[in-house]
Write an enzyme that holds these catalytic residues in place. Structure first.
Site, PDB file in Angstrom:
ATOM      1  N   THR A 108       9.136  -0.314   5.502  1.00  0.00           N
ATOM      2  CA  THR A 108       9.370  -1.551   6.261  1.00  0.00           C
ATOM      3  C   THR A 108       9.984  -1.278   7.632  1.00  0.00           C
ATOM      4  O   THR A 108      10.671  -0.262   7.819  1.00  0.00           O
ATOM      5  CB  THR A 108      10.340  -2.447   5.457  1.00  0.00           C
ATOM      6  OG1 THR A 108      10.746  -3.542   6.258  1.00  0.00           O
ATOM      7  CG2 THR A 108      11.597  -1.694   5.033  1.00  0.00           C
ATOM      8  N   ASP A 109       9.788  -2.216   8.542  1.00  0.00           N
ATOM      9  CA  ASP A 109      10.424  -2.084   9.866  1.00  0.00           C
ATOM     10  C   ASP A 109      11.935  -2.330   9.792  1.00  0.00           C
ATOM     11  O   ASP A 109      12.662  -2.024  10.734  1.00  0.00           O
ATOM     12  CB  ASP A 109       9.782  -3.032  10.888  1.00  0.00           C
ATOM     13  CG  ASP A 109       9.892  -4.514  10.533  1.00  0.00           C
ATOM     14  OD1 ASP A 109      10.401  -4.846   9.441  1.00  0.00           O
ATOM     15  OD2 ASP A 109       9.457  -5.349  11.358  1.00  0.00           O
ATOM     16  N   GLU A 110      12.416  -2.883   8.659  1.00  0.00           N
ATOM     17  CA  GLU A 110      13.852  -3.212   8.567  1.00  0.00           C
ATOM     18  C   GLU A 110      14.725  -1.970   8.596  1.00  0.00           C
ATOM     19  O   GLU A 110      15.923  -2.072   8.831  1.00  0.00           O
ATOM     20  CB  GLU A 110      14.132  -4.031   7.301  1.00  0.00           C
ATOM     21  CG  GLU A 110      13.387  -5.334   7.296  1.00  0.00           C
ATOM     22  CD  GLU A 110      13.977  -6.393   6.371  1.00  0.00           C
ATOM     23  OE1 GLU A 110      15.086  -6.206   5.859  1.00  0.00           O
ATOM     24  OE2 GLU A 110      13.299  -7.415   6.184  1.00  0.00           O
ATOM     25  N   TYR A 148      18.844  -3.844   0.866  1.00  0.00           N
ATOM     26  CA  TYR A 148      17.389  -3.602   0.765  1.00  0.00           C
ATOM     27  C   TYR A 148      16.947  -2.562   1.792  1.00  0.00           C
ATOM     28  O   TYR A 148      16.333  -1.549   1.450  1.00  0.00           O
ATOM     29  CB  TYR A 148      16.613  -4.914   0.962  1.00  0.00           C
ATOM     30  CG  TYR A 148      15.144  -4.698   1.284  1.00  0.00           C
ATOM     31  CD1 TYR A 148      14.275  -4.176   0.327  1.00  0.00           C
ATOM     32  CD2 TYR A 148      14.633  -4.985   2.549  1.00  0.00           C
ATOM     33  CE1 TYR A 148      12.927  -3.957   0.626  1.00  0.00           C
ATOM     34  CE2 TYR A 148      13.291  -4.772   2.853  1.00  0.00           C
ATOM     35  CZ  TYR A 148      12.444  -4.261   1.888  1.00  0.00           C
ATOM     36  OH  TYR A 148      11.123  -4.034   2.183  1.00  0.00           O
ATOM     37  N   LYS A 199      15.437   1.264   1.335  1.00  0.00           N
ATOM     38  CA  LYS A 199      14.122   1.697   1.844  1.00  0.00           C
ATOM     39  C   LYS A 199      14.302   2.876   2.812  1.00  0.00           C
ATOM     40  O   LYS A 199      13.510   3.825   2.801  1.00  0.00           O
ATOM     41  CB  LYS A 199      13.398   0.542   2.550  1.00  0.00           C
ATOM     42  CG  LYS A 199      12.924  -0.580   1.643  1.00  0.00           C
ATOM     43  CD  LYS A 199      11.875  -0.166   0.617  1.00  0.00           C
ATOM     44  CE  LYS A 199      10.535   0.182   1.221  1.00  0.00           C
ATOM     45  NZ  LYS A 199       9.496   0.375   0.173  1.00  0.00           N
ATOM     46  N   GLY A 246      24.828 -10.409   7.284  1.00  0.00           N
ATOM     47  CA  GLY A 246      24.223  -9.246   7.956  1.00  0.00           C
ATOM     48  C   GLY A 246      22.817  -9.518   8.488  1.00  0.00           C
ATOM     49  O   GLY A 246      22.017  -8.592   8.645  1.00  0.00           O
TER      50      GLY A 246
END
Ligand code: NAD
Ligand code: DAU
Length: 350
Positions: A131-133, A156, A160, A289
């Protein structure tokens, strides 16, 4: 003949990847491994489940011994790893579950691939879908590139990010043939209605409040899920060993603007007076957050492998809304049972 293991294939993105591979590559044998958590649903694949090259395995990637046995039994040539706990709000409530599935589960799969492929890495590939997160949050300008330093903020995204590091470590330490991608927010059919777009479509359907976190000013870069599946196909077959590719829609929306588009189309489709659904918008306490903005520079994927998104957003969001309205039985099924408890904890009690 290739034997490909796709993990998390009963989930949102995984089901689109499984469908693409099963129908596009009839000479491949596709093994969909899924634990069938609340987010996994075999109904997502009912149209292809009887095809001769599709196989389902119910298993938990946290069970390392089971992963070793499955690799021994099936001798997979490739892995496309999507299985994960994927919802940020759930990770805030229960981080350890995310460590177990996203980190330990990924390492179990890496170990199984390393052990069973060790004599010969030729023609083998471990593809990790991320993911880009992991890159954290952008200010008002700029884009995430493949060189952006990792800076995860939620449990999360931290899990990742950790799994991404393990995948690269297995490449650098053991020579495991890997490829990774980091994608922006997906939308489309079969997404579990805990995520913004299907949640709001479902709430509008039931005239329930639309819980907008904070001021609704956070920005996400939305990509139609089938375009993500196309990118995964391309990267799996043509991506360079050890490389990472960013995938994104070049389609940034402030949450509140996106929500207003959904409201407008829903009013139209449900035959309600313009402005009716917008009245359901309710500002609620912000997500802890909460990352302000994600935006992907997908230039590497475009220039090296020729990928561009195929759908414009206005078309994609209409197709998506039409899918949920034509599949209300699917929505009703997945929003019964445990979902009601989740909804109560997340939106009613807080
Ligand atoms: P999802 O939650 O819809 O599906 C996850 C699937 O994994 C489910 O079918 C679930 O049953 C399965 N699963 C969960 N834990 C498991 C376990 N321990 N063992 C085996 N199977 C298990 O998720 P999604 O949105 O389809 O995301 C798929 C992948 O893509 C994830 O790795 C996610 O991080 C990544 N991703 C998602 C997005 C997005 O916008 N949804 C964007 C970029 C990357
Ligand atoms: O960027 C990729 C990521 O996108 C994926 O890795 C994740 O698996 C996926 O869940 C998604 O994460 P987000 O947190 O961006 O998606 P979500 O749909 O949960 O939220 C989108 C935006 O909408 C975010 O800014 C939070 C906001 N939101 C969300 C919900 C569920 C609300 O305002 N209200 C809500 O009820």
């Amino acid at each position: 003949m290739k034997k490909i293991l796709i993990t998390g294939g009963a989930g949102f993105i995984g089901s689109h990847v499984v469908r693409l591979f099963v129908t596009k590559y009839p000479d491949y044998q596709i093994y969909n491994l899924d634990k069938l958590t609340y987010a996994g649903n075999l109904a997502n694949l009912s149209d292809i489940e009887n095809l001769p090259n599709y196989h389902f395995i119910k298993a938990d990637i946290v069970d390392g011994e089971a992963m070793q046995k499955l690799f021994a039994l099936h001798q997979f040539d490739g892995v496309i790893h999507l299985a994960a706990e994927s919802h940020v709000d759930r990770s805030i409530a229960n981080p350890l579950e995310f460590v177990m599935t996203n980190v330990v589960g990924t390492v179990n799969l890496l170990n199984a691939a390393k052990f069973h492929w060790k004599d010969n890495f030729d023609g083998k590939r471990f593809y990790h879908v991320s993911t880009d997160e992991v890159y954290g949050s952008l200010g008002e300008t700029g884009y995430f590139t493949e060189e952006t330093p990792y800076d995860p903020h939620s449990p999360y995204s931290a899990s990742k990010a950790s799994s991404d590091h393990f995948v690269r470590a297995y490449h650098d330490t053991y020579g495991l043939p890997v490829v990774l991608s980091n994608c922006s927010n997906n939308y489309g059919p079969n997404q579990f209605p805990e995520k913004l777009i299907p949640l709001f479509i479902n709430n509008i359907r039931h005239n329930k409040p639309l819980p907008v976190y904070g001021k609704g000013e956070n920005v996400r870069d939305w990509l139609y899920v089938v375009d993500h599946a196309r990118a995964i196909d391309l990267i799996f077959h043509k991506g360079k060993d050890g490389e990472t590719y960013n995938i994104g829609g070049h389609n940034e929306w402030k949450n509140i603007d996106l929500i207003k588009v959904i409201c407008r189309i829903m009013d139209e489709k449900l035959g309600r007076a313009p402005g009716t659904s917008e009245q359901l918008i309710t500002y609620v306490k912000d997500r802890a957050g909460h990352d302000l903005r994600y935006a992907i520079d997908a230039g590497k994927l475009q220039h090296e492998l020729g990928w561009v998104p195929s759908l414009q957003f206005e078309e994609g969001i209409r197709l998506t809304i039409e899918w949920y309205l034509s599949n209300q039985a699917w929505l009703d099924e997945v929003t019964s049972g445990h979902y009601l408890k989740y909804y109560e904890e997340q939106y009613v009690k807080r």
